[in-house]
Design an enzyme around this catalytic site. Structure first.
Site, PDB file in Angstrom:
ATOM      1  N   GLU A  17      -8.934   9.943  24.336  1.00  0.00           N
ATOM      2  CA  GLU A  17      -8.705   8.497  24.310  1.00  0.00           C
ATOM      3  C   GLU A  17      -7.594   8.124  25.283  1.00  0.00           C
ATOM      4  O   GLU A  17      -6.600   8.845  25.412  1.00  0.00           O
ATOM      5  CB  GLU A  17      -8.267   8.068  22.909  1.00  0.00           C
ATOM      6  CG  GLU A  17      -9.292   8.383  21.843  1.00  0.00           C
ATOM      7  CD  GLU A  17      -8.849   7.949  20.452  1.00  0.00           C
ATOM      8  OE1 GLU A  17      -9.675   7.981  19.553  1.00  0.00           O
ATOM      9  OE2 GLU A  17      -7.663   7.591  20.286  1.00  0.00           O
ATOM     10  N   CYS A  74      -1.499   4.266  28.058  1.00  0.00           N
ATOM     11  CA  CYS A  74      -1.111   5.352  27.161  1.00  0.00           C
ATOM     12  C   CYS A  74      -2.099   6.499  27.388  1.00  0.00           C
ATOM     13  O   CYS A  74      -3.288   6.353  27.088  1.00  0.00           O
ATOM     14  CB  CYS A  74      -1.185   4.815  25.739  1.00  0.00           C
ATOM     15  SG  CYS A  74      -0.735   6.027  24.529  1.00  0.00           S
ATOM     16  N   CYS A 107      -3.943  18.167  18.514  1.00  0.00           N
ATOM     17  CA  CYS A 107      -2.529  18.509  18.698  1.00  0.00           C
ATOM     18  C   CYS A 107      -2.106  19.517  17.638  1.00  0.00           C
ATOM     19  O   CYS A 107      -2.328  19.299  16.440  1.00  0.00           O
ATOM     20  CB  CYS A 107      -1.675  17.254  18.580  1.00  0.00           C
ATOM     21  SG  CYS A 107       0.070  17.566  18.863  1.00  0.00           S
ATOM     22  N   CYS A 145       1.353  16.538  12.790  1.00  0.00           N
ATOM     23  CA  CYS A 145       2.182  15.606  12.015  1.00  0.00           C
ATOM     24  C   CYS A 145       1.316  14.917  10.947  1.00  0.00           C
ATOM     25  O   CYS A 145       0.163  14.566  11.211  1.00  0.00           O
ATOM     26  CB  CYS A 145       2.799  14.553  12.929  1.00  0.00           C
ATOM     27  SG  CYS A 145       3.821  15.284  14.218  1.00  0.00           S
ATOM     28  N   CYS A 150      -0.502  11.408  11.610  1.00  0.00           N
ATOM     29  CA  CYS A 150      -1.180  11.230  12.888  1.00  0.00           C
ATOM     30  C   CYS A 150      -2.608  11.753  12.846  1.00  0.00           C
ATOM     31  O   CYS A 150      -2.839  12.924  12.520  1.00  0.00           O
ATOM     32  CB  CYS A 150      -0.374  11.953  13.965  1.00  0.00           C
ATOM     33  SG  CYS A 150      -1.203  12.010  15.550  1.00  0.00           S
ATOM     34  N   CYS A 202      -3.848   6.766  18.005  1.00  0.00           N
ATOM     35  CA  CYS A 202      -4.628   7.791  18.701  1.00  0.00           C
ATOM     36  C   CYS A 202      -5.404   8.701  17.762  1.00  0.00           C
ATOM     37  O   CYS A 202      -4.937   9.053  16.701  1.00  0.00           O
ATOM     38  CB  CYS A 202      -3.711   8.680  19.491  1.00  0.00           C
ATOM     39  SG  CYS A 202      -2.558   7.766  20.388  1.00  0.00           S
TER      40      CYS A 202
HETATM   41  S1  SF4 Z   1       2.350  12.499  16.434  1.00  0.00           S
HETATM   42 FE1  SF4 Z   1       0.292  13.391  16.649  1.00  0.00          FE
HETATM   43  S2  SF4 Z   1       0.012  13.700  18.833  1.00  0.00           S
HETATM   44 FE2  SF4 Z   1       2.228  13.382  18.484  1.00  0.00          FE
HETATM   45  S3  SF4 Z   1       3.069  15.449  18.198  1.00  0.00           S
HETATM   46 FE3  SF4 Z   1       2.561  14.722  16.139  1.00  0.00          FE
HETATM   47  S4  SF4 Z   1       0.460  15.464  15.777  1.00  0.00           S
HETATM   48 FE4  SF4 Z   1       0.842  15.609  17.973  1.00  0.00          FE
END
Ligand code: SF4
Length: 373
Positions: free
Chosen positions: A97, A111, A118, A122, A125, A345
């Site tokens: 994206e 962005c 990832c 987190c 997210c 995202c």
């Molecule tokens: S917020 Fe999402 S994209 Fe950013 S580091 Fe944490 S898991 Fe990865």
């Protein structure tokens, strides 16, 4: 640049590889420069860039070079605030994206994603909960800028600010990040001022400081989200590895490396009942003491994989902001754009990428069993 296998072609974004090819084909460097201006700055097509080269070398050049690395580009426009989301496919087949933001200031921002999924995982997210983590090549990151500028050209706009806040932790993809920043800033590349680029990290100190050392005028944002070690660990698994003290020291070093006018952005997602009390604000003030920072308070867009996390109410965010601002820290409440297109995202492509990862695993295991003992 480590972009090699685009069918064994060099990426047009790879400045040293293209220079070497031009020498081999004996192309006047001025003609190469004109091709780059056409492609990077005027956002024209590959054919238009090739037309800048002498006719006798065009075929040989085209056969050795990959221009577009992203395909299957789909566009989603917000009906409420002028954000657009582009979903495109990487060379490996994953969906990524890219979000275009058209804020009322007129400063169009892009962005970009640096990874598919990832590994930082987190809790708040969607990208981190995707169950996939693959790094993009520099060419795939830079192609997002080309694609966005092409779309914006029809509106007489260009990308002004580039932020690495899309899918992925850019510092987990350090080599490609450095190549991207170098090509963005190079006069033979995009000639994009580093001061209009922002790299956002959840906090990986060593690569952060290495990146700042090489690109001291690029801006950096640290996703802090909590100034209590225990709370931070509940929402950011990497916090167990890099403590708040370590991150504070990294920001101190960043402040010393960067120009006086540059502040480090401190991103703070406002989570109801998690990190938004007066006591949390006091902890944050302690942590911020003596740092040159700008604090961004961000209302949270809930995601399906974390139903227990909700945004703090607006009055709580505003009261929190007053406490931080009154202590002398520039503070902005950032209302996110593109809520109706899931601009947070990872939300749109999560299922798609899980299915792709599963089919790639199946192909790999079939290959292995076909190879036999
Ligand atoms: S917020 Fe999402 S994209 Fe950013 S580091 Fe944490 S898991 Fe990865």
């Amino acid at each position: 640049m480590n972009d090699a296998p685009f069918n064994n072609k060099a990426a047009f974004f790879d400045l040293p590889a293209i220079d070497a090819l031009a020498r081999r084909l004996k192309i006047d460097p001025h003609r190469v420069r004109r091709a780059r201006v056409a492609y990077f700055k005027k956002s024209l097509s590959a054919d238009a860039a090739l037309a800048e080269l002498p006719p006798e070398v065009r075929d040989a050049f085209a056969a050795a070079v990959a221009f577009e690395t992203l395909t299957d580009i789909r566009r989603f426009d917000s009906q409420i605030d002028g954000a657009s989301k582009l979903i495109s496919r990487t060379t490996a087949g994953y969906a990524i994206e890219t979000v275009i933001l058209r804020p009322s200031t007129g400063r169009t921002a892009l962005c970009v994603s640096s990874q598919v999924g990832c590994a930082a995982a987190c809790a708040f997210c969607a990208t981190g909960q995707m169950g996939v983590a693959k790094s993009l090549s520099a060419a795939e990151i830079l192609d997002q800028v080309v694609q966005a500028n092409r779309l914006l050209a029809a509106e007489d706009r260009r990308v002004r600010n580039i932020v690495f806040m899309g899918m992925g932790e850019p510092l987990h993809n350090e080599a490609a990040l450095h190549e991207t920043l170098a090509t963005l800033g190079a006069s033979q590349g995009f000639d994009h001022p580093p001061s209009r680029t922002l790299v956002s990290t959840v906090g990986v100190p060593e690569p952060l400081l290495r990146t700042a050392e090489r690109f001291p005028t690029v801006n950096f944002a640290l996703s802090l989200h909590a100034a209590s070690q225990a709370t931070r660990e509940t929402i950011i698994p990497l916090a167990k590895r890099y403590s708040l003290d370590v991150l504070r020291s990294a920001v101190e070093q960043l402040n010393a490396m960067q120009p006086e006018r540059t502040s480090v952005m401190i991103e703070y997602l406002m989570l109801d009942g998690v990190n938004d009390s007066d006591a949390d604000a006091a902890l944050l003030l302690d942590w911020l003491q003596g740092l040159r920072v700008h604090v961004n308070l961000i209302p949270f867009n809930p995601i399906a994989t974390a139903p227990h996390l909700q945004s703090s109410p607006r009055h709580t965010i505003e009261a929190f902001g007053v406490i931080i601002r009154n202590a002398g820290h520039p503070t902005t409440i950032r209302y996110s754009l593109g809520r109706d297109i899931d601009a947070a995202c990872g939300q749109l492509v999560r299922d798609e990428n899980l299915a792709i990862a599963k089919s790639l695993r199946q192909v790999a295991s079939q290959d292995l069993s076909a190879a036999g003992p």
